[in-house]
Design an enzyme around this catalytic site. Sequence first.
Site, PDB file in Angstrom:
ATOM      1  N   PRO A  79       0.674  -1.175   0.070  1.00 37.05           N
ATOM      2  CA  PRO A  79       0.064  -0.064  -0.013  1.00 37.05           C
ATOM      3  C   PRO A  79       0.738   1.315  -0.159  1.00 37.05           C
ATOM      4  O   PRO A  79       1.912   1.307   0.621  1.00 37.05           O
ATOM      5  CB  PRO A  79      -0.886  -0.231   1.214  1.00 37.05           C
ATOM      6  CG  PRO A  79       0.016  -0.941   2.254  1.00 37.05           C
ATOM      7  CD  PRO A  79       0.717  -1.906   1.326  1.00 37.05           C
ATOM      8  N   GLY A  80       0.278   2.221  -0.656  1.00 32.91           N
ATOM      9  CA  GLY A  80       0.872   3.575  -0.643  1.00 32.91           C
ATOM     10  C   GLY A  80       0.387   4.280   0.469  1.00 32.91           C
ATOM     11  O   GLY A  80      -0.024   3.958   1.204  1.00 32.91           O
ATOM     12  N   THR A  81      -0.310   5.509  -0.105  1.00 30.42           N
ATOM     13  CA  THR A  81      -0.904   6.454   0.710  1.00 30.42           C
ATOM     14  C   THR A  81      -2.129   7.118   0.263  1.00 30.42           C
ATOM     15  O   THR A  81      -2.519   6.399  -0.848  1.00 30.42           O
ATOM     16  CB  THR A  81       0.098   7.800   0.777  1.00 30.42           C
ATOM     17  OG1 THR A  81      -0.298   8.715   0.160  1.00 30.42           O
ATOM     18  CG2 THR A  81       1.344   7.408   1.543  1.00 30.42           C
ATOM     19  N   MET A  82      -3.194   7.767   0.777  1.00 30.46           N
ATOM     20  CA  MET A  82      -4.142   7.984   0.113  1.00 30.46           C
ATOM     21  C   MET A  82      -4.197   8.984  -0.855  1.00 30.46           C
ATOM     22  O   MET A  82      -4.939   8.829  -1.832  1.00 30.46           O
ATOM     23  CB  MET A  82      -5.120   9.036   1.154  1.00 30.46           C
ATOM     24  CG  MET A  82      -5.377   8.694   2.637  1.00 30.46           C
ATOM     25  SD  MET A  82      -6.441   9.845   3.571  1.00 30.46           S
ATOM     26  CE  MET A  82      -5.147  10.911   3.729  1.00 30.46           C
ATOM     27  N   HIS A  96       6.327  -3.648   3.478  1.00 32.65           N
ATOM     28  CA  HIS A  96       4.995  -3.979   3.559  1.00 32.65           C
ATOM     29  C   HIS A  96       4.147  -2.699   3.612  1.00 32.65           C
ATOM     30  O   HIS A  96       2.936  -2.706   3.744  1.00 32.65           O
ATOM     31  CB  HIS A  96       4.600  -4.719   4.965  1.00 32.65           C
ATOM     32  CG  HIS A  96       5.164  -3.971   6.139  1.00 32.65           C
ATOM     33  ND1 HIS A  96       6.297  -4.221   6.823  1.00 32.65           N
ATOM     34  CD2 HIS A  96       4.578  -3.131   6.819  1.00 32.65           C
ATOM     35  CE1 HIS A  96       6.275  -3.222   7.816  1.00 32.65           C
ATOM     36  NE2 HIS A  96       5.231  -2.689   7.887  1.00 32.65           N
ATOM     37  N   GLY A  97       4.788  -1.678   3.252  1.00 33.43           N
ATOM     38  CA  GLY A  97       4.213  -0.493   2.924  1.00 33.43           C
ATOM     39  C   GLY A  97       5.144   0.564   2.561  1.00 33.43           C
ATOM     40  O   GLY A  97       6.397   0.463   2.646  1.00 33.43           O
ATOM     41  N   ALA A  98       4.698   1.811   2.500  1.00 33.11           N
ATOM     42  CA  ALA A  98       5.464   3.014   2.303  1.00 33.11           C
ATOM     43  C   ALA A  98       6.449   3.472   3.403  1.00 33.11           C
ATOM     44  O   ALA A  98       7.510   3.748   3.291  1.00 33.11           O
ATOM     45  CB  ALA A  98       4.796   4.284   2.089  1.00 33.11           C
ATOM     46  N   GLY A  99       6.181   3.221   4.690  1.00 28.17           N
ATOM     47  CA  GLY A  99       6.810   3.653   5.731  1.00 28.17           C
ATOM     48  C   GLY A  99       6.583   4.972   6.203  1.00 28.17           C
ATOM     49  O   GLY A  99       6.674   5.869   5.277  1.00 28.17           O
ATOM     50  N   SER A 120      -0.333   2.455  -5.129  1.00 29.66           N
ATOM     51  CA  SER A 120      -0.088   1.171  -4.270  1.00 29.66           C
ATOM     52  C   SER A 120       0.295   0.362  -5.622  1.00 29.66           C
ATOM     53  O   SER A 120       0.352   0.740  -6.559  1.00 29.66           O
ATOM     54  CB  SER A 120      -1.300   0.776  -3.684  1.00 29.66           C
ATOM     55  OG  SER A 120      -1.670   1.580  -2.647  1.00 29.66           O
TER      56      SER A 120
END
Length: 116
Positions: free
Chosen positions: A15-18, A39-42, A22
């Site tokens: 997943p990225g952000t709003m 597992h994500g952008a961090g 992603s």
Amino acid sequence: MPDGLASIGQPVLIPGTMGTASYALAGVVGNPAFYSTAHGAGRVQSRHQAARHTSGGQIRTRLTAGGILVHGTARRGITEEKPEAYKEIDHVIEASHHGGLARKVARLVPLGVVKG
């Protein structure tokens, strides 16, 4: 990895952000990190830092202007998750891809955001 996925690689969703993309990735044979990847952008800001000096209305307006519908029950939830609170997802994915952790399959752009 399930036998049916051995030839194409284990699916991985990052997943990225709003307000950013992603990604769908595929695992690769010989991954040097014990078959793990991001597992994500961090985050680069804590939730408290992200909520400071930003209003939910400003973020909603900016995302809506970019074609992303936003629905949230609490403005604080929107401010805590603003795109700037996270690392640049494209850089994170490039590191995983070029580091031999996973292979890029698809870049997915947000059309809407629902925050509870």
